[in-house]
Write an enzyme that holds these catalytic residues in place. Sequence first.
Site, PDB file in Angstrom:
ATOM      1  N   ASP A  91       0.858  -1.181   0.000  1.00 11.55           N
ATOM      2  CA  ASP A  91       0.000   0.000   0.000  1.00 11.55           C
ATOM      3  C   ASP A  91       0.893   1.230   0.000  1.00 11.55           C
ATOM      4  OD1 ASP A  91      -2.190   1.594   0.026  1.00 11.55           O
ATOM      5  OD2 ASP A  91      -2.732   1.224   2.118  1.00 11.55           O
ATOM      6  N   ASP A 126      -3.753   7.060  -4.071  1.00 13.03           N
ATOM      7  CA  ASP A 126      -5.097   7.554  -4.357  1.00 13.03           C
ATOM      8  C   ASP A 126      -5.613   8.410  -3.206  1.00 13.03           C
ATOM      9  OD1 ASP A 126      -5.058   4.830  -3.081  1.00 13.03           O
ATOM     10  OD2 ASP A 126      -7.154   5.350  -2.735  1.00 13.03           O
ATOM     11  N   ALA A 193     -11.881   2.939   0.006  1.00 13.25           N
ATOM     12  CA  ALA A 193     -12.669   3.796   0.898  1.00 13.25           C
ATOM     13  C   ALA A 193     -14.022   3.192   1.255  1.00 13.25           C
ATOM     14  CB  ALA A 193     -12.848   5.184   0.277  1.00 13.25           C
ATOM     15  N   CYS A 276     -14.931 -22.877  17.037  1.00  8.47           N
ATOM     16  CA  CYS A 276     -14.693 -23.688  15.838  1.00  8.47           C
ATOM     17  C   CYS A 276     -13.807 -24.874  16.192  1.00  8.47           C
ATOM     18  CB  CYS A 276     -14.097 -22.844  14.706  1.00  8.47           C
ATOM     19  SG  CYS A 276     -12.326 -22.508  14.851  1.00  8.47           S
ATOM     20  N   CYS A 278     -10.568 -25.335  14.889  1.00  4.18           N
ATOM     21  CA  CYS A 278      -9.160 -25.105  14.573  1.00  4.18           C
ATOM     22  C   CYS A 278      -8.297 -25.557  15.751  1.00  4.18           C
ATOM     23  CB  CYS A 278      -8.913 -23.636  14.236  1.00  4.18           C
ATOM     24  SG  CYS A 278      -8.889 -22.524  15.669  1.00  4.18           S
ATOM     25  N   CYS A 281      -8.883 -23.649  19.003  1.00  2.00           N
ATOM     26  CA  CYS A 281     -10.168 -23.913  19.650  1.00  2.00           C
ATOM     27  C   CYS A 281     -10.252 -25.320  20.233  1.00  2.00           C
ATOM     28  CB  CYS A 281     -11.306 -23.681  18.660  1.00  2.00           C
ATOM     29  SG  CYS A 281     -11.562 -21.929  18.255  1.00  2.00           S
TER      30      CYS A 281
END
Length: 653
Positions: A91, A126, A193, A276, A278, A281
């Site tokens: 960025d 931008d 944006a 979950c 994973c 978890c």
Amino acid sequence: MTLWEDFMFEIKSKDGLGRTGILKTEHGTVRTPALMPVIHPGKQTIDVKGPGAEIVITNAYIIYRNPELRERALSDGVHRLIDFDGPIMTDSGSFQLSEYGDIEVENPEIIRFQDEIGTDIGTSLDIPTPPGVSHRRAIEEVEVTLERARESIEYRERMMLNAVVQGSTHPDLRRYCASRLAELPVELHPIGAVVPLMESYRYRELVDAVLSSVSELPPSRPRHLMGAGHPMLFALAVSMGCDLFDSAAYILYAEDDRLLSTEGTYKLENLQEMPCSCSVCTDYTPSELMGMDREERRNLIAEHNLHVSFAEIRKVRQAIHDGNLMELVEERCRAHPRLLEGYRRMSEYLDLIEKFEPRSKRSAFFYTGPESLGRVEVHRHLKRVKEHLGERLALVAPSRRPYSSSLPARIGGFSSLRPQSGGPWRVVVVDLPFGIIPLELDQVYPLAQSDAPGIMDLDGEEFLRGLVRDLMDGDAIVDDALCSELGIELPYKYMGEVETTVDDLDRVRMVADYQFGMGAGELLFTDDVRIERSRNTGKIRHIYAGDELICTMRASDGLLVLGAEGAVRLHKGTDYPAWRVAVNEESEPFARKGKSVFAKFIIDCDNNIRANDEVLIVNADDELLATGKALLCAEEMMDLNHGQAVKTRKGGF
């Protein structure tokens, strides 16, 4: 340095605007849709590659502003700086510009810097115009964004370039900005944006911003929805044509003890169970995490957030491959009313989505609620079928599918709006989700490959009631059972019976008209054709003229596959460019040999072609070369330079 010329984006599978693809960069290949974890160049402690990151994004402005990081990046390159050997997007500092109102770098300088540190995909500086600003301010800032995008092309040397679509919450400015950027020689398009819209759950406006932008962007360029890092949004965003997402949410939410999921966000202190399966978890309980020191807990929650995010990206890619992306979208959007509102807004863009929707898919259409009635498949079917109904319709209640096999041979008990007599009648089943199903089409995709609950909701009833009322404006009689089901009262009784048997020739002609357009049925199938049925299923399988195969009726979707004779008849009986894909001289001999057609060799095609259509492959002089199945829609065929566009079935013409 010179521009790295092997950049490639290839579409592999499609479902509406959603697509899976391959994005090739100098440092590796990325499967899209893809999630790009945000890497902080100075303090990253989380492994992102293990959970599934194939590409990451980091902030070139932060590197530029820090003398130590800047020196290391210039000497060793950004890949060594952040310890990631795959593709890296950077960025330019626009986020800092939006947060703080000013930054200490100019566009040419940050473009050169991104190139010098070896980023794969750089971004122009931008102006991130926030939502809700005046049209005047938004257009002024769009013009600055456009000028900087043009300027960036002059200063980049080797890296690929992002050109960001801006325009605030003004759809006309989004379209304008996207259309101007589409004219530039850049490779990718972020849609910028939009974070304030997502943070405030303004998903309806997000849909407008995204689809207004996508409508003007070339299909050959990946689209990046900037700041969209929550997994509950991925399915909806992909269904709008987005290919890339960046996530700082995985670590920002972890800093606040919040766990991401496809249903929303959980605060750790409120959890009794982990959300979950994973590794985090399954290895820890909420109380165990709460008892850890802050940094260890943050890292484990961030690991969970990455796992659940990449799992959702994989699920979305599989859904596109299977052709049931919209079922997944409808499931995900029920996680929050505002998300559902955004999904409903998509029905305002059906004409755009229809251009990219495959004609046939491998999965059935499931009615999961009234939103399903706003899907493009329903829109397309009703638009097409009304051209083929004709007059004198007998509207009947649904039976077991296929309807033509389960209905009695003759049906009595009809009513009408006006006195009716005589026959014959075209039998039309009225049923969810597609509303109007002539018996001749009851084995065709998606009408046969669909399902809805046996108990209708009120929206479904009103949808069918409205269709029946529209059809009653002509000569129509309505089955009393259907009248009872929909609460319709009609003044006149029709005392005759209606024949429900479907003639084979009538069936294949109507399927051809539905598939290729009015008149195709009689063009392909003259009165003397021979129709063969499958010994196993009893369904129509082949249609011949003498010993020459005209068409095969495909068992999986009931649509027609052109044989050699069918291709010749369709070619002779239609004007260029109907159903044609024209290839250049280089590709012509390969097409004649039955080789697949690649997008870069296509010089023209019928604008009405959709993915999975049967097409005629011709040369520049409209000489028939082969037949095949389109893998892309017309707009994609004409824009892409990589990948297969038509899977050739038969050459040698």
